[in-house]
Design an enzyme around this catalytic site. Structure first.
Site, PDB file in Angstrom:
ATOM      1  N   MET A 218      -1.040   9.054  12.983  1.00  0.00           N
ATOM      2  CA  MET A 218      -2.417   9.166  12.595  1.00  0.00           C
ATOM      3  C   MET A 218      -3.222  10.283  13.219  1.00  0.00           C
ATOM      4  O   MET A 218      -4.417  10.293  12.993  1.00  0.00           O
ATOM      5  CB  MET A 218      -3.200   7.871  12.504  1.00  0.00           C
ATOM      6  CG  MET A 218      -2.706   6.646  11.886  1.00  0.00           C
ATOM      7  SD  MET A 218      -3.632   5.160  11.960  1.00  0.00           S
ATOM      8  CE  MET A 218      -3.328   4.625  13.627  1.00  0.00           C
TER       9      MET A 218
ATOM     10  N   ASP B 284       0.795  -1.072   0.019  1.00  0.00           N
ATOM     11  CA  ASP B 284       0.068   0.091  -0.063  1.00  0.00           C
ATOM     12  C   ASP B 284       0.951   1.252  -0.186  1.00  0.00           C
ATOM     13  O   ASP B 284       2.229   1.103  -0.122  1.00  0.00           O
ATOM     14  CB  ASP B 284      -0.974  -0.070   1.231  1.00  0.00           C
ATOM     15  CG  ASP B 284      -0.442  -0.330   2.292  1.00  0.00           C
ATOM     16  OD1 ASP B 284       0.602   0.009   2.812  1.00  0.00           O
ATOM     17  OD2 ASP B 284      -1.003  -1.260   3.183  1.00  0.00           O
TER      18      ASP B 284
ATOM     19  N   LYS C 210      -4.411   3.178  -0.240  1.00  0.00           N
ATOM     20  CA  LYS C 210      -5.214   4.363  -0.848  1.00  0.00           C
ATOM     21  C   LYS C 210      -4.567   5.296  -1.838  1.00  0.00           C
ATOM     22  O   LYS C 210      -3.428   5.675  -1.190  1.00  0.00           O
ATOM     23  CB  LYS C 210      -5.798   5.239   0.332  1.00  0.00           C
ATOM     24  CG  LYS C 210      -7.326   6.003   0.250  1.00  0.00           C
ATOM     25  CD  LYS C 210      -7.830   6.397   1.284  1.00  0.00           C
ATOM     26  CE  LYS C 210      -7.154   7.740   1.647  1.00  0.00           C
ATOM     27  NZ  LYS C 210      -7.881   8.180   2.959  1.00  0.00           N
TER      28      LYS C 210
END
Ligand code: SAH
Length: 516
Positions: free
Chosen positions: A173, A36, A58
């Protein structure tokens, strides 16, 4: 790695050198690589060309495969008997949902291995000159997710406890919630004066760091436009950065440079660019293929003893010759009669790697110079073998024949336009996500233009650097402007030309009047 096995491999924080040896070893054996956004794209080069590469992360606009779908994909590939590497940014078991993937594999009875990775929680601060523990300043560190809204009553993160649980807090995050997170920590009793830092794209050429007090960190990060991925570090250790800020961005810091070479040749150029701080973006415009019908090449090989010179015009040509020698159960001894001309240092190195020393490497790697060199040597009446790509410049053979040599040209490999997704490249160009395009051969320019089609005009938005005058001429003929041409026509020379161009004008000066 056994068949029917899945390895959850930590890809490290972004710097391609921070993959573990075990990770590289497993990648080299993989049938399938599932990766990813956070796994450095360069790492895929460790996998064999034949390995299937599946992107599940993503990317701007497009959505990620759901975790359930990823789990199912891993289980299915394992059950099909494949050797699967699931590359995960940082460490697979630090907020990577690696635990969930392992549980799914365990439940399905698929054997798996976990290869820990260098986590961004520790590496990003380290590259910002912040040790997460320090004898005098911090004897504990907590790694926390900032994904959840801290003001949410049902938050799974117990901020009241965590705010004081460790001397250093590393929050992943959390960039999009910096203000809430910092407020919450202050509300729970951490001093607003406490030092804090945000490290964006830590360990990569895009790394940026902002430091401020806890009270001001959110505004400072926002002012700098920091975005994920980034870590927030809170603690006295942040002060050490003043003395320990060691990471130097190179002369090409942060520039996004398009690499159009064939995939298996791109890595050297990409590495040189990355070492100088650039972000190489690989879009192979050509692909090297072995011959479908090797009979003519095999015949030339069978007659090697009759040639006075063999002229190798590329490292690919050397690889192709040796691929056939190998297939014919021959080796380097087949060349013992002939003298060898390697057209440049990379070709000479390819020969050297196979135990052969080039008798002559022209100082200038241009057709005219090579012909002149042979004229000096006197090749009238001599037999020359010229194994080359199917699309090579015919002028070399022509020039040599004019010297009275008998030249046999033989196709050693094919170059075909790569089937990359030109839409993605056009998008990058359109969004201004590219700064410089590099061209290491005329065929890369030609194929890139063909791939872009009517969108070729988008190349006006970047600066272009060519490896030599032949490539530059091909570019100009196609209507592509050329901003710099390498003095030395090698990959190293190409990188030098990029550096010089950037040193002379760090930003593109728009001369064509087109929009930038
Ligand atoms: N397993 C990963 C973390 C995955 S969660 C690890 O161990 O590093 C994703 C978060 O990791 C991002 O939101 C960001 O907070 C952090 N992250 C990953 N790579 C990063 C990098 N190069 N620089 C800064 N933060 C990074």
């Amino acid at each position: 790695m056994a068949k029917g096995m899945v390895a959850l491999v930590g890809a490290g924080p972004g710097h391609p050198g921070l993959l573990t040896l075990r990770g590289a070893e497993l990648l080299a054996q993989a049938d399938v690589v599932v990766y990813d956004r956070l796994a450095a794209p360069e790492l895929l080069a460790h996998a064999p060309a034949s390995a299937e590469r599946i992107f599940v992360g993503k990317v701007a606009g497009r959505h990620a495969m759901s975790q359930e779908a990823i789990n199912a994909l891993l289980v299915r590939s394992g059950l099909e008997g494949k050797r699967v590497v699931r590359l995960k940014g940082g460490d697979p078991f630090v907020f990577g949902r690696g635990g969930e993937e392992a549980l799914a594999l365990a439940a399905a009875g698929v054997p798996f291995e976990v290869v820990p990775g260098v986590t961004s929680a520790i590496a990003a601060p380290a590259f910002a000159g912040i040790p997460v523990t320090h004898r005098e300043l911090a004897s504990s560190v907590a790694i926390i997710t900032g994904h959840e809204d801290p003001t949410k009553p049902a938050s799974a993160v117990d901020w009241a406890r965590l705010a004081h649980a460790a001397d250093t807090l590393v929050i992943l995050m959390g960039v999009e919630r910096l203000a809430e997170l910092a407020n919450e920590l202050v509300r729970q009793g951490r001093s607003p004066e406490h030092p804090a830092a945000v490290v964006e794209w830590g360990t990569t050429p895009r790394q940026r760091v902002v430091t401020a007090s806890l009270a001001e960190i959110a505004a400072a990060a926002q002012a700098a436009g920091l975005a994920p991925p980034a870590v927030l570090v809170v603690g006295e250790v942040v002060r050490l950065r003043e003395q320990l800020d060691w990471f130097r961005r190179g002369p090409l810091a942060g520039l996004r440079v398009l690499v159009t070479r064939a995939r298996d040749q791109a890595s050297h150029l990409s590495r040189l660019l990355a070492e100088r701080g650039a972000i190489p973006i690989e879009f192979p415009a050509i692909e090297i293929r072995w011959l479908e019908d090797p009979a003519p090449l095999d015949q030339a090989i069978a007659q090697l003893a009759r040639y006075d010179w063999v002229i190798l015009t590329s490292a690919n040509g050397v690889a192709a010759l040796f691929q056939r020698l190998d297939a014919l159960a021959l080796d380097a001894r087949a060349f013992h009669h002939a003298r060898l001309c390697a057209i440049g240092p990379a070709t000479a190195a390819a020969l050297a790697a196979r135990g052969l020393r080039a008798d002559w490497v022209p100082r200038d790697y241009l057709t005219a110079a090579i012909v002149a060199g042979f004229a000096e040597r006197g090749v009238a009446g001599q037999r020359l073998l010229l194994p080359r790509a199917d699309i090579a410049d015919p002028n070399l053979a022509l020039g040599l024949r004019q010297l009275g040599a008998e030249v046999d040209e033989v196709t050693a490999y094919h170059t075909v336009p790569a089937t990359e997704d030109a839409a993605t490249l056009a998008e990058l160009l359109e969004e201004g996500q590219l700064d410089i395009a590099t061209f290491a051969s005329s065929s890369t320019v030609r194929n890139l233009c063909a791939a872009l089609g009517p969108r070729q005009a988008l190349l006006d938005r970047v600066r272009t650097v060519c490896i030599g005058p032949v490539t530059a001429q091909a570019a100009r003929e196609l209507g592509v402007h050329v901003d710099a041409v390498a003095d030395v026509h090698t990959v190293d020379g190409l990188v030098e030309a990029v550096e010089r161009l950037v040193a002379a004008a760090p930003q593109r000066v728009c001369t064509t009047g087109s929009s930038v």
